[in-house]
Each structure stands twice: as structure tokens, then as C-alpha cells.
Design a protein around this motif. Structure first.
Motif, PDB file in Angstrom:
ATOM      1  N   LYS A 227      36.738  36.565  39.299  1.00 19.33           N
ATOM      2  CA  LYS A 227      37.489  35.035  39.109  1.00 19.33           C
ATOM      3  C   LYS A 227      38.238  35.702  37.666  1.00 19.33           C
ATOM      4  CE  LYS A 227      36.352  30.653  38.339  1.00 19.33           C
ATOM      5  NZ  LYS A 227      36.620  29.440  38.508  1.00 19.33           N
ATOM      6  N   VAL A 228      40.093  35.221  37.659  1.00 17.86           N
ATOM      7  CA  VAL A 228      40.748  35.285  36.429  1.00 17.86           C
ATOM      8  C   VAL A 228      40.190  34.290  35.540  1.00 17.86           C
ATOM      9  CG1 VAL A 228      42.905  35.467  35.049  1.00 17.86           C
ATOM     10  CG2 VAL A 228      42.439  36.349  37.866  1.00 17.86           C
ATOM     11  N   ASN A 229      39.507  34.504  34.101  1.00 11.58           N
ATOM     12  CA  ASN A 229      39.216  33.486  33.049  1.00 11.58           C
ATOM     13  C   ASN A 229      40.151  33.208  32.650  1.00 11.58           C
ATOM     14  OD1 ASN A 229      38.481  35.189  31.250  1.00 11.58           O
ATOM     15  ND2 ASN A 229      36.753  35.807  32.283  1.00 11.58           N
ATOM     16  N   PRO A 230      39.985  32.526  31.247  1.00 16.37           N
ATOM     17  CA  PRO A 230      41.212  32.258  30.144  1.00 16.37           C
ATOM     18  C   PRO A 230      41.503  33.728  29.687  1.00 16.37           C
ATOM     19  CG  PRO A 230      40.251  31.196  30.258  1.00 16.37           C
ATOM     20  CD  PRO A 230      39.086  31.118  31.532  1.00 16.37           C
ATOM     21  N   SER A 231      40.372  34.020  28.980  1.00 19.61           N
ATOM     22  CA  SER A 231      41.021  35.451  28.192  1.00 19.61           C
ATOM     23  C   SER A 231      41.254  36.813  29.026  1.00 19.61           C
ATOM     24  CB  SER A 231      38.805  36.047  28.348  1.00 19.61           C
ATOM     25  OG  SER A 231      38.436  36.537  28.695  1.00 19.61           O
ATOM     26  N   THR A 232      41.140  36.120  30.481  1.00 28.69           N
ATOM     27  CA  THR A 232      42.099  37.463  31.521  1.00 28.69           C
ATOM     28  C   THR A 232      42.913  37.432  32.155  1.00 28.69           C
ATOM     29  OG1 THR A 232      40.119  37.287  33.408  1.00 28.69           O
ATOM     30  CG2 THR A 232      39.609  39.373  31.612  1.00 28.69           C
ATOM     31  N   GLU A 233      43.557  35.668  32.228  1.00 33.38           N
ATOM     32  CA  GLU A 233      44.316  35.190  33.014  1.00 33.38           C
ATOM     33  C   GLU A 233      45.869  36.049  31.508  1.00 33.38           C
ATOM     34  OE1 GLU A 233      45.752  31.751  34.429  1.00 33.38           O
ATOM     35  OE2 GLU A 233      44.870  31.172  32.197  1.00 33.38           O
ATOM     36  N   GLN A 234      45.324  36.675  30.529  1.00 40.34           N
ATOM     37  CA  GLN A 234      46.661  36.371  29.555  1.00 40.34           C
ATOM     38  C   GLN A 234      47.132  38.071  30.027  1.00 40.34           C
ATOM     39  OE1 GLN A 234      45.821  36.889  25.464  1.00 40.34           O
ATOM     40  NE2 GLN A 234      43.614  37.140  26.352  1.00 40.34           N
TER      41      GLN A 234
ATOM     42  N   CYS B 284      50.038  31.660  37.294  1.00 38.81           N
ATOM     43  CA  CYS B 284      50.925  32.746  38.003  1.00 38.81           C
ATOM     44  C   CYS B 284      51.248  33.479  39.277  1.00 38.81           C
ATOM     45  CB  CYS B 284      49.395  34.085  38.357  1.00 38.81           C
ATOM     46  SG  CYS B 284      47.524  33.825  36.417  1.00 38.81           S
ATOM     47  N   PRO B 285      52.281  33.882  39.468  1.00 37.67           N
ATOM     48  CA  PRO B 285      52.803  34.370  40.471  1.00 37.67           C
ATOM     49  C   PRO B 285      52.598  34.585  42.547  1.00 37.67           C
ATOM     50  CG  PRO B 285      53.849  36.108  39.414  1.00 37.67           C
ATOM     51  CD  PRO B 285      52.598  35.255  38.627  1.00 37.67           C
ATOM     52  N   ASP B 286      51.329  35.939  41.455  1.00 34.41           N
ATOM     53  CA  ASP B 286      49.976  36.374  42.530  1.00 34.41           C
ATOM     54  C   ASP B 286      48.932  35.447  42.234  1.00 34.41           C
ATOM     55  OD1 ASP B 286      52.550  37.985  43.236  1.00 34.41           O
ATOM     56  OD2 ASP B 286      52.231  39.043  40.790  1.00 34.41           O
ATOM     57  N   GLU B 287      48.346  35.471  43.477  1.00 32.47           N
ATOM     58  CA  GLU B 287      46.839  34.684  43.465  1.00 32.47           C
ATOM     59  C   GLU B 287      45.833  36.362  43.477  1.00 32.47           C
ATOM     60  OE1 GLU B 287      48.835  34.512  46.437  1.00 32.47           O
ATOM     61  OE2 GLU B 287      49.520  32.704  45.667  1.00 32.47           O
ATOM     62  N   VAL B 288      45.744  37.398  43.553  1.00 29.11           N
ATOM     63  CA  VAL B 288      45.092  38.858  43.716  1.00 29.11           C
ATOM     64  C   VAL B 288      45.890  39.416  43.032  1.00 29.11           C
ATOM     65  CG1 VAL B 288      43.931  40.488  45.022  1.00 29.11           C
ATOM     66  CG2 VAL B 288      43.980  37.828  46.075  1.00 29.11           C
ATOM     67  N   PHE B 289      44.546  40.330  41.903  1.00 26.92           N
ATOM     68  CA  PHE B 289      44.941  41.245  41.659  1.00 26.92           C
ATOM     69  C   PHE B 289      44.464  42.253  41.174  1.00 26.92           C
ATOM     70  CE2 PHE B 289      45.737  36.805  39.120  1.00 26.92           C
ATOM     71  CZ  PHE B 289      47.487  37.187  39.694  1.00 26.92           C
ATOM     72  N   VAL B 290      45.051  43.886  41.199  1.00 28.72           N
ATOM     73  CA  VAL B 290      44.331  45.094  40.988  1.00 28.72           C
ATOM     74  C   VAL B 290      44.191  45.629  40.314  1.00 28.72           C
ATOM     75  CG1 VAL B 290      43.653  47.149  42.050  1.00 28.72           C
ATOM     76  CG2 VAL B 290      44.146  45.301  44.214  1.00 28.72           C
ATOM     77  N   VAL B 291      43.604  46.149  39.330  1.00 30.25           N
ATOM     78  CA  VAL B 291      42.721  46.940  37.873  1.00 30.25           C
ATOM     79  C   VAL B 291      42.633  47.901  38.936  1.00 30.25           C
ATOM     80  CG1 VAL B 291      43.009  47.596  35.484  1.00 30.25           C
ATOM     81  CG2 VAL B 291      43.301  45.016  36.269  1.00 30.25           C
ATOM     82  N   LEU B 292      43.436  49.095  38.532  1.00 29.38           N
ATOM     83  CA  LEU B 292      43.090  50.466  38.936  1.00 29.38           C
ATOM     84  C   LEU B 292      42.059  51.282  38.796  1.00 29.38           C
ATOM     85  CD1 LEU B 292      43.194  52.102  42.072  1.00 29.38           C
ATOM     86  CD2 LEU B 292      45.688  53.442  40.877  1.00 29.38           C
ATOM     87  N   GLY B 293      41.335  51.740  38.538  1.00 34.48           N
ATOM     88  CA  GLY B 293      40.329  52.314  37.660  1.00 34.48           C
ATOM     89  C   GLY B 293      40.093  53.687  38.654  1.00 34.48           C
ATOM     90  N   THR B 294      39.666  54.740  37.426  1.00 39.01           N
ATOM     91  CA  THR B 294      39.815  56.403  38.213  1.00 39.01           C
ATOM     92  C   THR B 294      38.791  56.691  38.465  1.00 39.01           C
ATOM     93  OG1 THR B 294      37.626  56.671  36.173  1.00 39.01           O
ATOM     94  CG2 THR B 294      39.904  57.116  35.553  1.00 39.01           C
ATOM     95  N   ASP B 295      38.327  55.827  39.342  1.00 41.36           N
ATOM     96  CA  ASP B 295      37.656  55.514  40.619  1.00 41.36           C
ATOM     97  C   ASP B 295      37.772  56.053  41.780  1.00 41.36           C
ATOM     98  OD1 ASP B 295      37.847  53.100  40.372  1.00 41.36           O
ATOM     99  OD2 ASP B 295      35.694  52.021  41.123  1.00 41.36           O
ATOM    100  N   LEU B 296      39.271  54.780  41.752  1.00 42.71           N
ATOM    101  CA  LEU B 296      40.559  55.320  42.831  1.00 42.71           C
ATOM    102  C   LEU B 296      41.707  55.609  43.116  1.00 42.71           C
ATOM    103  CD1 LEU B 296      40.145  51.737  44.639  1.00 42.71           C
ATOM    104  CD2 LEU B 296      38.980  53.861  45.380  1.00 42.71           C
ATOM    105  N   ALA B 297      41.801  55.875  41.459  1.00 47.94           N
ATOM    106  CA  ALA B 297      43.361  56.529  41.052  1.00 47.94           C
ATOM    107  C   ALA B 297      43.632  58.142  41.634  1.00 47.94           C
ATOM    108  CB  ALA B 297      43.415  56.471  39.420  1.00 47.94           C
ATOM    109  N   SER B 298      42.818  58.464  42.495  1.00 50.03           N
ATOM    110  CA  SER B 298      43.112  59.851  42.970  1.00 50.03           C
ATOM    111  C   SER B 298      43.611  59.655  43.728  1.00 50.03           C
ATOM    112  CB  SER B 298      42.269  61.034  42.683  1.00 50.03           C
ATOM    113  OG  SER B 298      40.777  60.797  42.899  1.00 50.03           O
TER     114      SER B 298
END
Length: 84
Positions: A52-59, A68-82
């Protein structure tokens, strides 16, 4: 019959300010955990990496003013990037 994959609408794409992330993380705003878990399942991301997005990650993912205009966010790590 093959099970159908859920469809997702792509939101804004941007680069994170760090290239050293190794683990893909899926964030969600309150009330959208089910959608985040569906994204995790589709991407084969561990449910423990759905947070869940919290105050420190919300920014990081939401505009400074307004909601927030979006409900779900994906931060792609190197484990899936390739494979993305």
C-alpha cells in the motif's frame, strides 16, 4: 479453454530516479489491493511485493497536489526488466 488474462489500462510511464532496484514492486492506493494483486499475478510478481502506498512513498508516484490519478503502480526492477 484458456483462461483469459485481465486487461489493464496503461497509465503514465516515467523513469524512477534510481537504476539500482532489483525487485519489482507493485504499489496501490487504499481500496485497490485486489487490482494490485491481479497485476502481480499477471506479471508473476510475489504477493509480498505488493504494498500500500504510504505517505513517504506517495510523493514518488502521486502528484504533489490533488489525488493520485492511478490506483496501481508498478516499479519495475531488474528482476523483470529484461523480460518486459
Amino acid at each position: 479453454l484458456k483462461p483469459s488474462l485481465p486487461s489493464f489500462k496503461q497509465g503514465k510511464t516515467t523513469n524512477f530516479n534510481s537504476s539500482s532496484l532489483t525487485t519489482t514492486t507493485i504499489g496501490f492506493v487504499p481500496g485497490h489491493r485486489a487490482q494490485a494483486l491481479a497485476v502481480a499475478k499477471a506479471l508473476k510478481v510475489k504477493y509480498s511485493n505488493v504494498l500500500k502506498v504510504n505517505p513517504s512513498t506517495e510523493q514518488l508516484v502521486c502528484p504533489a497536489t490533488g489525488t493520485c490519478p492511478d490506483e496501481v503502480f508498478v516499479v519495475l526492477g531488474t528482476d523483470l526488466a529484461s523480460g518486459a
